[in-house]
Write a protein that holds these residues in place. Structure first.
Motif, mmCIF file in Angstrom:
data_model
loop_
_atom_site.group_PDB
_atom_site.id
_atom_site.type_symbol
_atom_site.label_atom_id
_atom_site.label_comp_id
_atom_site.label_asym_id
_atom_site.label_seq_id
_atom_site.Cartn_x
_atom_site.Cartn_y
_atom_site.Cartn_z
ATOM 1 N N VAL A 160 0.852 -1.186 0.000
ATOM 2 C CA VAL A 160 0.000 0.000 0.000
ATOM 3 C C VAL A 160 0.887 1.235 0.000
ATOM 4 C CG1 VAL A 160 -1.786 1.266 1.215
ATOM 5 C CG2 VAL A 160 -1.809 -1.232 1.237
ATOM 6 N N VAL A 161 0.589 2.177 -0.878
ATOM 7 C CA VAL A 161 1.369 3.412 -0.964
ATOM 8 C C VAL A 161 0.490 4.588 -0.570
ATOM 9 C CG1 VAL A 161 2.837 2.498 -2.790
ATOM 10 C CG2 VAL A 161 0.774 3.761 -3.391
ATOM 11 N N THR A 162 1.116 5.679 -0.187
ATOM 12 C CA THR A 162 0.369 6.881 0.187
ATOM 13 C C THR A 162 0.599 8.034 -0.771
ATOM 14 O OG1 THR A 162 2.145 7.662 1.633
ATOM 15 C CG2 THR A 162 0.467 6.247 2.623
ATOM 16 N N GLY A 163 1.664 7.981 -1.593
ATOM 17 C CA GLY A 163 1.918 9.058 -2.546
ATOM 18 C C GLY A 163 2.769 10.181 -2.008
ATOM 19 N N GLU A 164 3.505 9.943 -0.938
ATOM 20 C CA GLU A 164 4.365 10.974 -0.370
ATOM 21 C C GLU A 164 5.712 11.007 -1.077
ATOM 22 O OE1 GLU A 164 3.350 11.324 4.258
ATOM 23 O OE2 GLU A 164 3.995 9.302 3.669
ATOM 24 N N GLY A 165 6.468 12.097 -0.852
ATOM 25 C CA GLY A 165 7.839 12.169 -1.310
ATOM 26 C C GLY A 165 8.773 11.590 -0.265
ATOM 27 N N LEU A 166 10.080 11.792 -0.438
ATOM 28 C CA LEU A 166 11.049 11.333 0.542
ATOM 29 C C LEU A 166 10.932 12.161 1.818
ATOM 30 C CD1 LEU A 166 14.207 10.791 -1.723
ATOM 31 C CD2 LEU A 166 12.527 9.085 -0.967
ATOM 32 N N SER A 167 11.358 11.590 2.916
ATOM 33 C CA SER A 167 11.263 12.278 4.203
ATOM 34 C C SER A 167 12.168 13.498 4.236
ATOM 35 C CB SER A 167 11.640 11.324 5.337
ATOM 36 O OG SER A 167 12.962 10.846 5.152
ATOM 37 N N LEU A 168 11.830 14.455 5.104
ATOM 38 C CA LEU A 168 12.610 15.675 5.214
ATOM 39 C C LEU A 168 13.957 15.395 5.868
ATOM 40 C CD1 LEU A 168 9.903 18.200 6.465
ATOM 41 C CD2 LEU A 168 10.706 17.827 4.128
ATOM 42 N N PRO A 169 15.029 16.031 5.396
ATOM 43 C CA PRO A 169 16.319 15.892 6.069
ATOM 44 C C PRO A 169 16.264 16.503 7.463
ATOM 45 C CG PRO A 169 16.571 16.807 3.848
ATOM 46 C CD PRO A 169 15.116 16.849 4.180
ATOM 47 N N PRO A 170 17.067 16.006 8.407
ATOM 48 C CA PRO A 170 16.998 16.507 9.782
ATOM 49 C C PRO A 170 17.438 17.954 9.943
ATOM 50 C CG PRO A 170 18.833 14.986 9.507
ATOM 51 C CD PRO A 170 18.017 14.897 8.257
ATOM 52 N N GLY A 171 18.181 18.486 8.963
ATOM 53 C CA GLY A 171 18.654 19.866 9.078
ATOM 54 C C GLY A 171 17.660 20.905 8.602
ATOM 55 N N THR A 172 16.493 20.470 8.112
ATOM 56 C CA THR A 172 15.500 21.416 7.600
ATOM 57 C C THR A 172 15.141 22.515 8.595
ATOM 58 O OG1 THR A 172 14.577 19.713 6.146
ATOM 59 C CG2 THR A 172 13.199 21.618 6.612
ATOM 60 N N ASP A 181 23.363 16.620 5.739
ATOM 61 C CA ASP A 181 22.927 16.911 7.106
ATOM 62 C C ASP A 181 23.635 15.932 8.044
ATOM 63 O OD1 ASP A 181 21.239 18.418 5.568
ATOM 64 O OD2 ASP A 181 19.462 18.006 6.750
ATOM 65 N N TRP A 182 24.332 16.471 9.033
ATOM 66 C CA TRP A 182 25.143 15.659 9.937
ATOM 67 C C TRP A 182 24.605 15.823 11.350
ATOM 68 C CZ3 TRP A 182 31.039 16.730 11.068
ATOM 69 C CH2 TRP A 182 31.557 15.668 11.825
ATOM 70 N N VAL A 188 22.681 19.493 14.920
ATOM 71 C CA VAL A 188 22.584 19.109 13.520
ATOM 72 C C VAL A 188 23.267 20.188 12.681
ATOM 73 C CG1 VAL A 188 21.067 18.555 11.589
ATOM 74 C CG2 VAL A 188 20.408 17.892 13.904
ATOM 75 N N LEU A 189 24.230 19.775 11.869
ATOM 76 C CA LEU A 189 24.908 20.674 10.945
ATOM 77 C C LEU A 189 24.460 20.348 9.530
ATOM 78 C CD1 LEU A 189 28.539 20.476 12.402
ATOM 79 C CD2 LEU A 189 26.774 22.175 12.912
ATOM 80 N N THR A 190 24.220 21.361 8.747
ATOM 81 C CA THR A 190 23.768 21.151 7.372
ATOM 82 C C THR A 190 24.472 22.134 6.447
ATOM 83 O OG1 THR A 190 21.838 21.180 5.890
ATOM 84 C CG2 THR A 190 21.779 22.669 7.765
ATOM 85 N N GLY A 191 24.754 21.701 5.234
ATOM 86 C CA GLY A 191 25.398 22.574 4.259
ATOM 87 C C GLY A 191 25.262 22.017 2.858
#
Length: 533
Positions: A30-42, A379-380, A386-389
């Motif tokens: 079963v699918v829901t039609g979502e995209g990939l999950s958000l990165p933790p650095g958002t 994202d680290w 959390v560091l992101t670049g």
């Protein structure tokens, strides 16, 4: 005569629940039609989330009204998509207004929504009931299609299967003959589903002209528009799915005077592949066909002065984003995207000072532009920190530009092709002191190409003549910000953000001659807004 408001709602018919004795099929996907999950650095970039409850409970039923909840969101005109000229409905964040083109990248399921010729957003086609969530990120963006995110990004995601009833319908009627009809049908199909929805609304509108300025030709801002959306989602494996979306919309409005009618329409289609395996993948391709027309009525003689009779444009693009397995503490995103826009403008100018209202000039302008970029972002996560670049490199081209006119102001101009590289990047940090307190900071840059309208289309709104500028350079933004998020109780978050943004080569209409017949031209300026959200 005044109308008494009346509302009639046909309640949504809920999905029929499966029998309690029916055992689930372990082999059914079963699918829901979502995209990939958000990165933790958002959250480091101060993103604002608008959930489905807010989207579906908006009194106006207009997405631009809901976006008004976000500090710093603005349009070139404050009116919503029933009473504004469509070409003036750009979206902007961080007090970077002053231009009808959108300085903010607006995505629907990953697809850029800006008109390929004008750069405005077709808000009337973005129905809140069809959406699951909206994420607004202020400041320059880096990910896919980040080349258009000079002021930030507004990401809209379609409603998922669990949020959609099998059938729903509603009808509203109110004062000034305002009418709205909506319906949706969402049946399951194997492990996926298909959702077909539509909305039609119309109304006589309200008078936008102050009472002491009204004349016989004054008309209310009447509107009449419809849109339909088809979305299908199907599984390909236990970890991958394919998503299709098609949208058709048509919108007609009247602004200020009888005969001052505008029309916008579009046919969009996209296909998206999502894989949530060890190597996560988000691949997308889309095509857009848009058109716009508009009649300008003279404010002094109330005759036709301009007929923008046909403005066809095409947008084509795609992206691929990969997230390789690099360990539990990192989310690495690498990818490439491309966008191509082509458009033409056909319009006729009229002499509004003569009763016969003759045509004085026929004009044709257009061109092409393309942006192709590669990007990488990581994202680290280091405990509570959390560091992101990330960074982007874009190759842009502007080509085949021309402007031709017969009659008054006759011209036959072709403009040189141009191309260059543009580099942008962003870094951010998020530190969660506790579950109730977080600190964040970020620095970023971004850019936006001038639209075909800004480059090649002059126009007259009597007595102002606005000249095009084929030499316009991309707008470039640099900014820094710092913020704090406090969550004293569940469900309540208080945020404050201080920022400095500098926009170089900003595109705006600047008066060159201020006499009896003032002349404006699209110029590059520098605007350094400083504010607190």
């Amino acid at each position: 005569m005044k109308y008494l408001p009346l509302s009639l709602v046909l309640a949504a018919i809920p999905t029929v629940a499966a029998a309690a004795t029916e055992a689930p099929d372990p082999d059914r996907i079963v699918v829901t039609g979502e995209g990939l999950s958000l990165p933790p650095g958002t959250p480091a970039y101060g993103s604002v989330i608008i959930d489905r409850d807010r989207l579906t409970n908006s009194a106006s039923g207009r997405i631009e009204s809901v976006l008004g909840d976000v500090a710093g969101f603005q349009q070139f005109r404050r009116s919503d998509s029933r009473s504004a000229n469509p070409s003036a409905q750009g979206a902007t964040l961080r007090a970077l207004g002053g231009n009808a083109s959108s300085r903010t990248l607006v995505l629907l399921d990953g697809v850029p929504m800006a008109d390929p010729f004008f750069g405005y957003i077709p808000f009337s086609a973005l129905v809140p009931d069809r959406l699951s969530v909206v994420r607004v990120t202020r400041g320059g963006g880096i990910g896919a299609f980040g080349a258009g995110a000079v002021a930030g990004t507004i990401e809209l995601a379609s409603a998922t299967r669990d949020q959609l009833p099998t059938f729903a319908a509603s009808a509203f009627y109110g004062s000034k003959d305002a009418t709205e009809l909506t319906a949706s049908l969402t049946p399951d199909l194997g492990g996926g589903y298909v959702s077909l929805s539509g909305r039609w609304d119309r109304g006589d509108g309200f008078l936008t002209t102050p009472r002491d300025q009204r004349v016989a030709a004054t008309a209310p801002a009447a509107y009449d528009g419809w849109s339909t959306n088809l979305r299908a989602v199907a599984p390909l494996s236990a970890t991958s799915e394919i998503q299709f979306r098609g949208t058709i919309f048509h919108d007609e409005r009247t602004l200020r005077f009888q005969g001052a009618d505008s029309m916008s329409e579009g046919q969009d289609a996209s296909i998206r592949f999502i894989s949530r395996g060890a190597w996560q993948v988000d691949a997308l391709a889309y095509i857009q066909a848009r058109n716009f027309s508009n009649i300008v009525i003279s404010a002094s003689t109330f005759r036709k002065s301009l007929d923008q009779r046909n403005t066809p444009s095409i947008g084509i693009g795609g992206k691929i984003e990969l997230r390789p397995p690099v360990g539990p503490d990192h989310v690495l995103r690498i990818g490439a995207d491309t966008r191509f826009a082509s458009g033409d403008m056909f319009e006729d100018a009229y002499n509004a000072n003569i009763a016969a209202n003759p045509v004085t000039s026929r004009r044709h302008a257009g061109g092409e532009q393309m942006t192709t970029g590669v990007f990488a972002e990581d994202d680290w996560t280091l405990g509570r920190l959390v560091l992101t670049g990330g960074a982007r490199a874009d190759r842009w081209t502007i080509s085949n530009g021309f402007y031709r006119a017969s009659g008054a102001g006759a011209a036959n101009n072709s403009f040189a092709d141009r191309s260059d590289w543009q580099f942008s990047g962003r870094v951010g940090a998020l530190y969660r002191i506790s579950d109730a307190l977080a600190l964040r900071g970020a620095a970023y840059s971004g850019f936006r190409l001038p639209t075909l309208n800004e480059l090649y289309r002059p126009f007259v709104v009597f007595p102002i003549t606005t000249l095009a500028n084929a030499a316009l350079m991309p707008e470039k933004l640099k900014g820094v910000e710092a913020g704090i998020d406090v969550s004293p109780v569940t469900g309540l978050t208080l945020s404050a953000t201080g920022f400095i943004n500098r926009l170089d080569d900003a595109i705006a209409n600047v008066t060159l001659v201020n006499r009896t017949n003032p002349v404006s031209g699209r110029m590059s300026t520098i605007s350094p807004p400083r504010a607190l959200n």
